[in-house]
Design an enzyme around this catalytic site. Structure first.
Site, PDB file in Angstrom:
ATOM      1  N   ASN A  10       0.850  -1.193   0.000  1.00 52.97           N
ATOM      2  CA  ASN A  10       0.000   0.000   0.000  1.00 52.97           C
ATOM      3  C   ASN A  10       0.887   1.245   0.000  1.00 52.97           C
ATOM      4  O   ASN A  10       1.523   1.579   0.994  1.00 52.97           O
ATOM      5  CB  ASN A  10      -0.893  -0.064   1.252  1.00 52.97           C
ATOM      6  CG  ASN A  10      -1.871   1.084   1.339  1.00 52.97           C
ATOM      7  OD1 ASN A  10      -1.569   2.199   0.912  1.00 52.97           O
ATOM      8  ND2 ASN A  10      -3.031   0.817   1.898  1.00 52.97           N
ATOM      9  N   ALA A  11       0.911   1.933  -1.158  1.00 52.67           N
ATOM     10  CA  ALA A  11       1.799   3.099  -1.299  1.00 52.67           C
ATOM     11  C   ALA A  11       1.427   4.198  -0.299  1.00 52.67           C
ATOM     12  O   ALA A  11       2.292   4.930   0.186  1.00 52.67           O
ATOM     13  CB  ALA A  11       1.706   3.642  -2.723  1.00 52.67           C
ATOM     14  N   GLY A  12       0.139   4.283   0.041  1.00 52.36           N
ATOM     15  CA  GLY A  12      -0.306   5.298   1.005  1.00 52.36           C
ATOM     16  C   GLY A  12       0.272   5.041   2.385  1.00 52.36           C
ATOM     17  O   GLY A  12       0.734   5.965   3.068  1.00 52.36           O
ATOM     18  N   LYS A  13       0.253   3.780   2.806  1.00 54.23           N
ATOM     19  CA  LYS A  13       0.831   3.433   4.119  1.00 54.23           C
ATOM     20  C   LYS A  13       2.323   3.744   4.123  1.00 54.23           C
ATOM     21  O   LYS A  13       2.857   4.287   5.090  1.00 54.23           O
ATOM     22  CB  LYS A  13       0.640   1.942   4.411  1.00 54.23           C
ATOM     23  CG  LYS A  13      -0.736   1.561   4.893  1.00 54.23           C
ATOM     24  CD  LYS A  13      -0.723   0.105   5.344  1.00 54.23           C
ATOM     25  CE  LYS A  13      -2.103  -0.393   5.721  1.00 54.23           C
ATOM     26  NZ  LYS A  13      -2.092  -1.817   6.100  1.00 54.23           N
ATOM     27  N   ASP A  71      -1.513  -3.487  10.536  1.00 50.77           N
ATOM     28  CA  ASP A  71      -2.898  -3.799  10.198  1.00 50.77           C
ATOM     29  C   ASP A  71      -3.742  -2.689  10.798  1.00 50.77           C
ATOM     30  O   ASP A  71      -3.554  -2.308  11.953  1.00 50.77           O
ATOM     31  CB  ASP A  71      -3.350  -5.165  10.701  1.00 50.77           C
ATOM     32  CG  ASP A  71      -4.578  -5.623   9.920  1.00 50.77           C
ATOM     33  OD1 ASP A  71      -4.533  -5.583   8.675  1.00 50.77           O
ATOM     34  OD2 ASP A  71      -5.596  -5.993  10.530  1.00 50.77           O
ATOM     35  N   SER A  72      -4.605  -2.152   9.991  1.00 51.83           N
ATOM     36  CA  SER A  72      -5.291  -0.939  10.425  1.00 51.83           C
ATOM     37  C   SER A  72      -6.674  -0.878   9.804  1.00 51.83           C
ATOM     38  O   SER A  72      -7.009  -1.658   8.911  1.00 51.83           O
ATOM     39  CB  SER A  72      -4.466   0.284  10.017  1.00 51.83           C
ATOM     40  OG  SER A  72      -4.139   0.215   8.645  1.00 51.83           O
ATOM     41  N   LYS A 183      -0.014  14.626   8.887  1.00 47.84           N
ATOM     42  CA  LYS A 183      -0.869  13.502   9.291  1.00 47.84           C
ATOM     43  C   LYS A 183      -0.161  12.652  10.345  1.00 47.84           C
ATOM     44  O   LYS A 183      -0.769  12.204  11.321  1.00 47.84           O
ATOM     45  CB  LYS A 183      -1.234  12.662   8.055  1.00 47.84           C
ATOM     46  CG  LYS A 183      -2.131  11.474   8.375  1.00 47.84           C
ATOM     47  CD  LYS A 183      -2.468  10.639   7.142  1.00 47.84           C
ATOM     48  CE  LYS A 183      -3.089   9.300   7.537  1.00 47.84           C
ATOM     49  NZ  LYS A 183      -3.301   8.387   6.403  1.00 47.84           N
ATOM     50  N   HIS A 188      -3.252   7.617  13.861  1.00 45.78           N
ATOM     51  CA  HIS A 188      -3.119   6.297  14.491  1.00 45.78           C
ATOM     52  C   HIS A 188      -1.777   5.657  14.122  1.00 45.78           C
ATOM     53  O   HIS A 188      -1.079   5.124  14.967  1.00 45.78           O
ATOM     54  CB  HIS A 188      -4.292   5.420  14.035  1.00 45.78           C
ATOM     55  CG  HIS A 188      -4.524   5.415  12.549  1.00 45.78           C
ATOM     56  ND1 HIS A 188      -4.559   6.563  11.786  1.00 45.78           N
ATOM     57  CD2 HIS A 188      -4.686   4.391  11.658  1.00 45.78           C
ATOM     58  CE1 HIS A 188      -4.756   6.250  10.514  1.00 45.78           C
ATOM     59  NE2 HIS A 188      -4.834   4.938  10.416  1.00 45.78           N
ATOM     60  N   ARG A 189      -1.399   5.760  12.830  1.00 48.79           N
ATOM     61  CA  ARG A 189      -0.159   5.130  12.367  1.00 48.79           C
ATOM     62  C   ARG A 189       1.054   5.861  12.939  1.00 48.79           C
ATOM     63  O   ARG A 189       2.030   5.237  13.360  1.00 48.79           O
ATOM     64  CB  ARG A 189      -0.138   5.137  10.830  1.00 48.79           C
ATOM     65  CG  ARG A 189       0.981   4.328  10.192  1.00 48.79           C
ATOM     66  CD  ARG A 189       0.718   4.033   8.732  1.00 48.79           C
ATOM     67  NE  ARG A 189      -0.458   3.171   8.589  1.00 48.79           N
ATOM     68  CZ  ARG A 189      -1.650   3.603   8.186  1.00 48.79           C
ATOM     69  NH1 ARG A 189      -1.840   4.866   7.825  1.00 48.79           N
ATOM     70  NH2 ARG A 189      -2.671   2.782   8.121  1.00 48.79           N
TER      71      ARG A 189
END
Ligand code: IMP
Length: 207
Positions: A10-13, A71-72, A183, A188-189
């Site tokens: 996941n490029a966003g993560k 995992d989110s 962000k 959370h991340r």
């Protein structure tokens, strides 16, 4: 500099992690050839079970390295915590029943499910559990949460997933209106990742 490999396609993560690490002395990279590795099935009932499973299985392919898996998902109060661990496949669950769906399809379903629910009843949390593993064994687990309110229409063009619908009252902006660095301060991340970095500092001193 300590290197940490992120187990994600996941490029966003990955952008979120790079944003969160910017202020620290840590090199963030993807696992080499990640796309060619056998995919880990995320069939756990909790974020922690899935995060550990991903970290352990993928770390076997990068011997000696610290591998971090995330995992989110989104837990919506008015939907008893759904979509939760199913956040990535939320739209597909209605249709074909399996596999991840596009962010646009997931957001469209969320908006449909919440239609008619007023702003004050649209509270939701993003939850992130991170597992750090090396050579197939989990070393430690970290978690973080962010509280928000779900919008009735998307805002912003940054981020990924449900970010355009996740309004963060403290900053008066949707997550998708924040840069990855902004962000990371509140997400959370970012929170889970800072706990990991504190642990990593201590772990480095010990080993
Ligand atoms: P998984 O951890 O690969 O199962 O996927 C988590 C899913 O939750 C993502 O595909 C997104 O739909 C959603 N999600 C998790 N974290 C975020 C975030 O920071 N912003 C927006 N959506 C997120």
């Amino acid at each position: 500099m300590q290197r940490v490999l992120i187990a994600t396609s996941n490029a966003g993560k990955l952008r979120d992690f790079v944003g969160a690490a910017a202020a620290y002395h840590v090199e963030i990279a993807g696992i080499p050839n990640f796309a060619r590795l056998p995919e880990v099935v995320e069939d756990g009932l909790t974020f922690e079970v899935n995060a550990r499973k991903k970290a352990e299985e993928y770390s076997v392919h990068a011997p000696g390295e610290i591998v971090l898996a995330d995992d989110s998902g989104l837990a919506v109060d008015a939907m008893q915590g759904a979509p939760g661990v199913l956040s990535a496949r939320y739209a597909n669950l209605e249709m074909v029943g399996s596999g991840n769906s596009s962010d646009a399809a997931n957001n469209a379903r969320l908006l449909r499910e919440l239609a008619g629910i007023p702003f004050e009843k649209r509270a939701a949390q993003f939850v992130c559990v991170l597992a750090a593993a090396r050579d197939g064994k989990t070393l430690a687990v970290f978690s973080g949460e962010a509280e928000g309110i779900l919008l009735e229409a998307p805002r912003g063009s940054h981020g990924f997933g449900y970010d355009p619908l996740f309004f963060f009252p403290t900053l008066n902006k949707a997550f998708a209106e924040l840069t990855p660095q902004e962000k990371a301060v509140v997400s959370h991340r970012g929170k889970a990742f800072r706990k990991f970095l504190e642990w990593l500092n201590g772990a480095e001193r010990i080993t």
